[in-house]
Write an enzyme that holds these catalytic residues in place. Sequence first.
Site, PDB file in Angstrom:
ATOM      1  N   SER A  68      -2.675   0.349  47.468  1.00  0.00           N
ATOM      2  CA  SER A  68      -2.153  -0.171  46.212  1.00  0.00           C
ATOM      3  C   SER A  68      -0.780   0.464  46.003  1.00  0.00           C
ATOM      4  O   SER A  68      -0.644   1.689  46.094  1.00  0.00           O
ATOM      5  CB  SER A  68      -3.093   0.192  45.064  1.00  0.00           C
ATOM      6  OG  SER A  68      -2.694  -0.500  43.900  1.00  0.00           O
ATOM      7  N   GLU A  69       0.237  -0.359  45.752  1.00  0.00           N
ATOM      8  CA  GLU A  69       1.610   0.158  45.849  1.00  0.00           C
ATOM      9  C   GLU A  69       1.997   1.146  44.744  1.00  0.00           C
ATOM     10  O   GLU A  69       3.054   1.752  44.823  1.00  0.00           O
ATOM     11  CB  GLU A  69       2.631  -0.988  45.927  1.00  0.00           C
ATOM     12  CG  GLU A  69       2.770  -1.842  44.696  1.00  0.00           C
ATOM     13  CD  GLU A  69       1.951  -3.118  44.804  1.00  0.00           C
ATOM     14  OE1 GLU A  69       0.972  -3.124  45.577  1.00  0.00           O
ATOM     15  OE2 GLU A  69       2.289  -4.087  44.108  1.00  0.00           O
ATOM     16  N   ASN A  70       1.151   1.308  43.742  1.00  0.00           N
ATOM     17  CA  ASN A  70       1.459   2.343  42.757  1.00  0.00           C
ATOM     18  C   ASN A  70       1.090   3.736  43.250  1.00  0.00           C
ATOM     19  O   ASN A  70       1.257   4.710  42.519  1.00  0.00           O
ATOM     20  CB  ASN A  70       0.751   2.031  41.423  1.00  0.00           C
ATOM     21  CG  ASN A  70      -0.742   1.911  41.572  1.00  0.00           C
ATOM     22  OD1 ASN A  70      -1.228   1.300  42.518  1.00  0.00           O
ATOM     23  ND2 ASN A  70      -1.486   2.481  40.665  1.00  0.00           N
TER      24      ASN A  70
END
Lengths: 218, 242
Positions: free
Chosen positions: A46-48
């Site tokens: 997840s890119e966060n």
Amino acid sequence: MPLSRDQIAKRIAKELKDGYYVNLGIGIPTLVANYIPKDIQVIFQSENGLLGVGEFPSEADVDPDLINAGKQTVTAITGACYFSSADSFAMIRGGHIDLTVLGAFEVDETGNIASWMIPHKLIKGMGGAMDLVAGAQNIVVAMIHANREGQSKLLQRCQLPLTGVHCVKKVVTDLAVLEIHNNAFYLKEKARDVSLETIKRLTEGRLIIEGTIPDIEV
Amino acid sequence: MAGFHKVVQSYPEALEGLKNGMTIMVGGFGLCGIPEGLIRSVGNLGTTDLICISNNAGIDDFGLGILLKKRQIKTMIASYVGENNLFEELCLKKEMDVQLIPQGTLAEKIRAGGAGIPAFYTPTGFGTLVAKDKESREFKGRFAILEEALTADFSLIKAWKADTFGNLMYRKTAMNFNPIMATAGAITVAEVEEIVEAGDLDPSHIHTPGIFVDRIIQGQFEKRIEQMTIKSSIGSTHATQS
């Protein structure tokens, strides 16, 4: 019958291979995680800043410091790790993500994708989508084949502002599975009881149909 | 008194020197890992014409949404408008100057700014609106566009723990943009959950070295959740997405 959102996700799950690191976009792509084949292991990024996205938490396990890129509360799997946005996008832009699944407003026969704004109407922002389509080894787009008015979303040329150019190679819609190369959509599978004529009518871009087209198994 | 005195006791002290028209970076992803008290204090100070760099702009009544509502932000530099109705409205009506930047490019611009790299090439955004008026070049058969670094007068970040030397640790996905923004602010202020003595954090576990941090303030965090999702509410056994 056209596929439901869950059926689209289920079909896309077949693209997952053992050992893949996968990034799933918001919407239908999120559902893909519910249909991972039993005999393989994949890890969701997840890119966060999370590698190893787990299930949604039970009420007792909700942690405001642990969310996915859709800002939903999640859990982390055993063996997960957290990192900064710079490291996250080194994974994405450096080509370390094996498969990206994302939604789109439009794709076209040259592999262009539009997914982040409709001028004067809707601005979502591109978030990480432009980085993902520029960096992923493999991109599958999950989308609806045509809008309610019967206007195709599989076009000759995207009309909306682009997210990326010449990057999409596979599209799974509610009607069909298509591959994009040589500036054309190649029909690979179709939804059961959906006629070739319907798919032809609802595909504005160049459509190539070779041999017998099998039904999508979901 | 000689030494490093980074811990401040009040928000006005934490934000001393912040002026109208300055550029601020604000850490966080959605409402996760945002410096809640520092944002509220910028709101109370009423500083205007700010250029604000942050991945998102909070929601209507929390996080950076507070500064949007009071029209304190002249230019917003972000990657995602998302579910913030006021942001989208200001954007569509062109009431606020908005620069939308791909999230990875935003992160890299900030990283580069903090590391003294003035610009870099990236394939992200080539052939899109993002590439407009930018130099492009071909590298190994692929086109890339030139993106310039970002720095700020103030970086307002959130960390989990700080020691008195300014060494920081973050917790889970509340890390996000905070460590890179820490490096890119002329003055970096960290609002933290806990302040400990220098030496109390394991030096091997420090995420942000103290050299990047100028001021530390003890915060009180509400940690509002944007999208509460629990197992039974969705009926799915597995959740992910991005």
